[in-house]
Scaffold this active site. Structure first.
Site, mmCIF file in Angstrom:
data_model
loop_
_atom_site.group_PDB
_atom_site.id
_atom_site.type_symbol
_atom_site.label_atom_id
_atom_site.label_comp_id
_atom_site.label_asym_id
_atom_site.label_seq_id
_atom_site.Cartn_x
_atom_site.Cartn_y
_atom_site.Cartn_z
ATOM 1 N N ARG A 90 0.815 -1.225 0.000
ATOM 2 C CA ARG A 90 0.000 0.000 0.000
ATOM 3 C C ARG A 90 0.846 1.271 0.000
ATOM 4 O O ARG A 90 0.486 2.272 0.611
ATOM 5 C CB ARG A 90 -0.968 0.022 1.199
ATOM 6 C CG ARG A 90 -1.911 -1.148 1.281
ATOM 7 C CD ARG A 90 -2.799 -1.283 0.042
ATOM 8 N NE ARG A 90 -3.553 -2.509 0.110
ATOM 9 C CZ ARG A 90 -3.144 -3.680 -0.376
ATOM 10 N NH1 ARG A 90 -1.989 -3.749 -1.008
ATOM 11 N NH2 ARG A 90 -3.866 -4.755 -0.273
ATOM 12 N N CYS B 189 -11.487 -0.664 2.884
ATOM 13 C CA CYS B 189 -10.816 -1.040 4.129
ATOM 14 C C CYS B 189 -10.307 0.201 4.858
ATOM 15 O O CYS B 189 -9.599 1.021 4.277
ATOM 16 C CB CYS B 189 -9.654 -1.984 3.838
ATOM 17 S SG CYS B 189 -10.173 -3.619 3.269
ATOM 18 N N GLU C 141 -5.694 3.148 6.380
ATOM 19 C CA GLU C 141 -5.512 3.164 4.929
ATOM 20 C C GLU C 141 -6.333 4.288 4.313
ATOM 21 O O GLU C 141 -5.915 4.920 3.350
ATOM 22 C CB GLU C 141 -5.924 1.818 4.329
ATOM 23 C CG GLU C 141 -5.708 1.699 2.846
ATOM 24 C CD GLU C 141 -5.927 0.292 2.336
ATOM 25 O OE1 GLU C 141 -6.498 0.157 1.239
ATOM 26 O OE2 GLU C 141 -5.540 -0.679 3.022
#
Length: 317
Positions: free
Chosen positions: A184, A232, A308
């Site tokens: 990520r 998420c 995130e």
């Protein structure tokens, strides 16, 4: 160009540029959460030159710039944000070009192009490489910036090169060897991704469609895709004892936090890593709940969660 009052005091930033401008622009309608405040200015450049000039002027005038993609992975606070929000939805930023000579091995894709649309088109053409990303809501630029991915792979696995305009309006090209792609995260410099070249491979169309369907059905079975969320909320953390990356959703579930609520924001009962919103929810509800879940998860399991989802706050970098 749509003009209203000028909260920036900077109409001259845009007046002679080939752009569309909306001042005091509500952003809720552009995000998956569907909540949050306005931007001082929402600007849609119609050419790469207009984008570069806009960024140069904003830099010289100390005007904050943010880039808005598909509006997933994002929460805009109730107070909105200052400065300029850029959206790359003009045709010049949404192209898809396959290499013309010999077998198809790569595609040049505009940074503003929808990732899901790109996946559907390449799968229909019998081209493999992007189907592991099915179900991830993003533009190509946003996906590249954060190395979007999931159980089946990440966009960094396909990346060959990236075009980027930095906040000073300077254009750069980065080959894959110069880009560190991690979970990520990429180490691309600050700026706006305007295009990427992605690796593709010819594949049996029937098998590729079957694989795509399998991935799509799996995600629909475990994620609350019909609810209002930003995807998420947290990155999958590293377990402090084993050093192995584990599921944030499972950690939250193990902590007994599914169904936890603050106002109109709720931890999904289907997947613990999704905070969903109900009618009347405020961005402040989501922010408070996200902080609560992280704190309680650490207190009960010893695992630290890192967000995130990006929070846009007025006055904050």
């Amino acid at each position: 160009m749509t003009m209203a009052t000028d909260p920036l005091g900077s109409t001259t930033l845009f007046a002679d540029l080939d752009v569309d401008v909306e001042l005091d622009a509500p952003l809720a309608q552009h995000t998956w959460y569907g909540i949050g405040g306005s931007a001082d200015a929402l600007v849609r450049p119609k050419t790469p030159e207009a984008l570069a000039t806009l960024l140069r002027r904003c830099s010289r005038n100390a005007v904050r710039v943010r880039i808005l993609g598909e509006g997933a992975n994002l929460l805009v606070t109730d107070e909105g944000v200052e400065g300029v929000v850029v959206r790359l939805d003009a045709p010049c930023f949404k192209g898809l070009q396959l290499n013309a000579n010999g077998p198809v091995t790569a595609a040049r894709v505009g940074g503003g192009r929808d990732l899901g649309k790109t996946i559907r088109e390449t799968v229909a053409a019998g081209l493999a490489g992007l189907e592991p990303l099915i179900g991830i809501p993003a533009t190509i630029g946003g996906a590249v910036r954060m190395n979007a991915g999931g159980k089946y792979g990440a966009i960094g696995d396909t990346l060959q090169s990236v075009g980027l305009v930095d906040w000073n309006g300077e254009e750069h090209v980065y080959d894959r060897a110069a880009i560190r792609c991690e979970y990520r995260h990429t180490d691309l410099p600050p700026g706006i991704v305007t295009w990427a070249i992605l690796a593709l491979q010819a594949a049996d169309p029937v098998a590729l469609r079957a694989r795509s369907k399998e991935i799509s059905e799996y995600k629909a079975s475990v994620q609350p895709l019909a609810a209002h969320s930003a995807g998420c909320m947290y990155k999958n953390p590293i377990h402090p004892a084993t050093g192995v990356r584990i599921s944030a959703g499972k950690v939250i579930d193990d902590a007994g936090l599914k169904g936890t609520r603050v106002g109109g924001a709720v931890v999904s009962g289907q997947h613990g890593n999704f905070i969903v919103v109900e009618p009347g929810a405020r961005a402040a509800d989501v922010m408070e709940l996200a902080a609560l879940v992280a704190a309680e998860t650490f207190a009960r399991t010893g695992v630290r969660l890192e967000r995130e989802v990006v929070f846009w706050r007025r006055g904050e970098a």
